[in-house]
Design a protein around this motif. Sequence first.
Motif, PDB file in Angstrom:
ATOM      1  N   ARG A   1     -16.579  27.374  26.533  1.00  0.00           N
ATOM      2  CA  ARG A   1     -15.109  27.402  26.797  1.00  0.00           C
ATOM      3  C   ARG A   1     -14.569  28.248  27.909  1.00  0.00           C
ATOM      4  O   ARG A   1     -13.603  27.763  28.704  1.00  0.00           O
TER       5      ARG A   1
ATOM      6  N   ASP B   1      -8.411  18.841  30.358  1.00  0.00           N
ATOM      7  CA  ASP B   1      -8.993  19.788  29.360  1.00  0.00           C
ATOM      8  C   ASP B   1     -10.536  19.506  28.787  1.00  0.00           C
ATOM      9  O   ASP B   1     -10.837  19.719  27.671  1.00  0.00           O
TER      10      ASP B   1
ATOM     11  N   SER C   1     -12.499  22.108  27.177  1.00  0.00           N
ATOM     12  CA  SER C   1     -12.209  22.811  25.585  1.00  0.00           C
ATOM     13  C   SER C   1     -12.509  21.595  24.763  1.00  0.00           C
ATOM     14  O   SER C   1     -12.862  21.786  23.586  1.00  0.00           O
ATOM     15  N   ARG C   2     -12.457  20.391  25.211  1.00  0.00           N
ATOM     16  CA  ARG C   2     -12.642  19.210  24.285  1.00  0.00           C
ATOM     17  C   ARG C   2     -14.027  19.025  23.932  1.00  0.00           C
ATOM     18  O   ARG C   2     -14.530  18.792  22.882  1.00  0.00           O
TER      19      ARG C   2
ATOM     20  N   ALA D   1     -16.422  21.767  24.154  1.00  0.00           N
ATOM     21  CA  ALA D   1     -16.378  22.901  23.217  1.00  0.00           C
ATOM     22  C   ALA D   1     -16.328  22.760  21.855  1.00  0.00           C
ATOM     23  O   ALA D   1     -16.830  22.988  20.952  1.00  0.00           O
ATOM     24  N   GLU D   2     -15.107  22.200  21.637  1.00  0.00           N
ATOM     25  CA  GLU D   2     -14.660  22.041  20.328  1.00  0.00           C
ATOM     26  C   GLU D   2     -15.550  20.979  19.551  1.00  0.00           C
ATOM     27  O   GLU D   2     -15.928  21.160  18.211  1.00  0.00           O
TER      28      GLU D   2
END
Length: 326
Positions: free
Chosen positions: A94, A127, A130-131, A133-134
């Motif tokens: 992240r 992003d 973060s996407r 990582a999610e």
Amino acid sequence: MLRFEVSVEDLLRSRFALSPALDLCLLLRSLAGQDRPLPRAWASRLRPAFERLRRETELEAVLALHTPRSGPGFVAPPPRGLNQTWADDLAMIRAAPLEAARHEIAITATGPSARYPRVRAVLDSTDVVSRIAEAMDQAWHELLATDWPQLRAICERDVVHRVGVIGEHGWATTIESLHPSIAWRAGGIEIGFFPPVGSVRLVGDGLLLIPSVFVGNVAAHLDDPWPRTLVYRARGTAALWGEQAAVPQPDALTALVGRARARLLLALDAPASTSHLARSLTMAPGAVGDHLAILRGAGLLVRARSGRSVLYRRTPLGEALVAGSG
């Protein structure tokens, strides 16, 4: 062939680590058909959730980042040691700088799937980190988290074994024991089955050695931000996958000491702690401790402290009983 040029100082700085993120990437590659296939039982159990995640999350974008032989470093950051957790890895993923991630994406996301509109929208977004990582966090919890304690125990036991080999026989023997294609020659480590790479000098921080249950043979990290790294197959993986009998058929040993104690004796082909044995054999720690105490009282095991752990190993009598049970 790949050759690592190794100095004495490099050996002094070499160390072991575990990498949950790397094993997750290897698992995803296997499920996607990009790497060594999983054993049928594991693939059958995990594939429905894997296919659902491909439909419902950004996992397809994660898969698009991987080439047949590599993937971007930001999705599998270099581990710091043997205590590395998925939470540690996820925090580092992240925290990856956007520009660095985009640079790696441009290099690795070159296959046909990277051109799918849905995937491209993720990879080009502001992003994207973060996407990604999610999606990886969801994949971890649905595909690997349940099995990780057992798989981690196998890797930890492997490290205990390798450290023992270093102490008894030295680094050259230890390195050559990682895989039949690895040889120690003239102050260097040679890996025969790699495509022509040439010689790679270590950069002053030694060699990082990572056991894995998902790597096919041996893999290497040669580029920053990773230290120069060898990823090798952990001892016990073949038995886990059912590629060989997990243990000799211990009929006589079972009749003598009972099934649970026979399993523990047979599992102690390398020193291990109570917690390692409990995780790798999926037994309750309290029950493992009780059985170990009985086996030790019978003269079949001894124990010794190693750092914060107490490790058990077979005595000559224990070795003789195991040898006679095969």
